[in-house]
Write a protein that holds these residues in place. Structure first.
Motif, mmCIF file in Angstrom:
data_model
loop_
_atom_site.group_PDB
_atom_site.id
_atom_site.type_symbol
_atom_site.label_atom_id
_atom_site.label_comp_id
_atom_site.label_asym_id
_atom_site.label_seq_id
_atom_site.Cartn_x
_atom_site.Cartn_y
_atom_site.Cartn_z
ATOM 1 N N UNK A 174 -2.819 -32.284 -32.944
ATOM 2 C CA UNK A 174 -1.543 -31.860 -33.516
ATOM 3 C C UNK A 174 -0.390 -32.705 -32.987
ATOM 4 N N UNK A 175 -0.505 -33.173 -31.750
ATOM 5 C CA UNK A 175 0.545 -34.014 -31.182
ATOM 6 C C UNK A 175 0.620 -35.339 -31.925
ATOM 7 N N UNK A 176 -0.541 -35.904 -32.260
ATOM 8 C CA UNK A 176 -0.574 -37.166 -33.004
ATOM 9 C C UNK A 176 0.066 -37.031 -34.376
ATOM 10 N N UNK A 177 -0.181 -35.909 -35.026
ATOM 11 C CA UNK A 177 0.414 -35.668 -36.347
ATOM 12 C C UNK A 177 1.923 -35.520 -36.222
ATOM 13 N N UNK A 178 2.376 -34.852 -35.173
ATOM 14 C CA UNK A 178 3.816 -34.698 -34.961
ATOM 15 C C UNK A 178 4.480 -36.059 -34.742
#
Length: 82
Positions: A2-6
């Motif tokens: 999810x951090x990568x998508x953010x």
């Protein structure tokens, strides 16, 4: 994950918001446009700006696509090992 998508969403958002500032020209392009405008042709500037943006964006887009497929392949390979 999810951090990568953010980070990806934040990067794309930053690029979209700064797009008007990216539309700029080098000294030779600016001289060409000024010469054409003084002769009455005002359509060259828009096409030149789009060309500059295309040349700026193409390598980053290509690298992003390669990185995406590499990531998907690595994720699938990792999932198969477990």
């Amino acid at each position: 994950m999810k951090t990568g998508v953010k980070y990806l969403i934040a990067s794309v958002l930053m690029l979209v918001l700064t797009l008007p500032q990216v539309v700029a020209q080098c000294a030779m392009c600016r001289a060409t446009i000024e010469n054409n405008v003084s002769n009455g042709d005002t359509t060259v500037g828009a096409g030149l700006n789009l060309g500059i943006l295309y040349l700026f964006l193409a390598p980053y887009l290509l690298l992003s696509v390669i990185a995406f497929f590499w990531y998907k392949k690595a994720k699938r390979k990792k999932k198969l090992t477990f």
